[in-house]
Design an enzyme around this catalytic site. Structure first.
Site, PDB file in Angstrom:
ATOM      1  CG  ASP A  11     -11.714   3.258  10.595  1.00 44.87           C
ATOM      2  OD1 ASP A  11     -11.226   3.703   9.544  1.00 44.87           O
ATOM      3  OD2 ASP A  11     -11.094   3.219  11.666  1.00 44.87           O
ATOM      4  CG  ASP A 130      -2.213   0.696   7.639  1.00 41.38           C
ATOM      5  OD1 ASP A 130      -2.584   1.879   7.722  1.00 41.38           O
ATOM      6  OD2 ASP A 130      -2.959  -0.219   7.248  1.00 41.38           O
TER       7      ASP A 130
END
Length: 268
Positions: A11, A130
């Site tokens: 990330d 997600d």
């Protein structure tokens, strides 16, 4: 048997690798190019880069990182976060990405998946879901969240996976918000349901806390300890996405693969 993949996830925010818990409490981990080089040398099968800055500047910074990584490593690179259009996909591919991951943009404009697949092929289109458990009158349910896990779309995650594959997604990156960064293990039930619903590879993400948990998500979910019937079997995830365990030096890719092999997992 198709060999399973181990994929480090980086990330990236403002040129640095960061990590949080349940998409919150973000802290800096290190330099993305340095980490990518380390993971490549240690036997990673792919690398996934996700821009969590969600701005034009952060996306440009990430693409610069991808260019540097692509010049040094020769395993597939997936880029996600902020990919909102065909132009964004083209920029990522031209920077060295082999495929792109889309989440919010696909939920907002599902036809984008079809356009991407037509232009580059389904193998280059990864749908990132997600997913989070929600209260439901019909029993256990997961909804697909958008905008970095902040917005509940009300869309059933399994139904969304099915539709996305029909539109052109060639792979599913399944992120469990409930498990993300907790080290409590992958959401095996969610993973099983997605695996049984779609014919494309599924990458399990969120929750890896030890080697046993990684091996379990890659093994068939017909494991008797899970109490599943033959009708509920699934072949195990096609790949495991791992972040915290690797970033914080708790294990290595070589150790993960050795342990998984000893448990009967066919790894690359």
């Amino acid at each position: 048997m198709q060999a399973k993949r181990i994929i480090p996830c980086l990330d990236v925010d403002d040129g640095k690798v960061v990590k949080g818990v349940k998409f919150e409490g973000i802290r800096e981990v290190g330099d993305p190019v340095e980490l990518a080089r380390r993971y490549n040398d240690d036997g990673a099968d792919e690398l996934t880069f996700l821009d969590i800055g969600a701005s034009y500047k952060s996306r440009a910074t990430l693409l610069d990182v991808v260019k540097k990584v692509a010049a040094e490593v020769f395993i597939p690179l997936c880029v996600g976060g902020g990919i909102r259009s065909i132009d964004d996909m083209r920029d990522a591919m031209n920077s060295g990405a082999d495929k792109v991951s889309v989440c919010t943009s696909a939920l907002d404009h599902p036809e984008l998946l079809r356009e991407m697949a037509l232009l580059y092929g389904s193998q280059c289109v990864v749908l990132s879901i997600d997913a989070k458990r929600v209260e439901s009158d019909i029993g256990l349910r997961w909804n697909a969240f958008s905008r970095g896990g902040r917005t509940d779309t009300g869309v059933d995650a399994i139904e969304w996976a099915i539709r996305a594959v029909e539109l052109g997604a060639g792979e599913i990156l399944l992120n469990s918000i409930d498990a993300d960064g907790t080290g409590a293990g992958y959401d095996l039930e969610l993973t099983r349901r997605i695996l049984n619903a779609v014919p494309v590879p599924v990458i399990a993400s969120g929750g890896a806390g030890n080697l046993e948990q990684i091996a379990n998500v890659l093994l068939s979910t017909a494991n008797p300890e899970m109490g599943l019937t033959r009708l509920e079997e699934a072949p195990g995830a096609d790949a495991a996405l791992i972040a915290s365990l690797l970033h914080f030096g708790k294990t290595t890719i070589k150790e993960i693969k050795k342990f998984a092999e000893d448990k009967g997992v066919c790894v690359r």
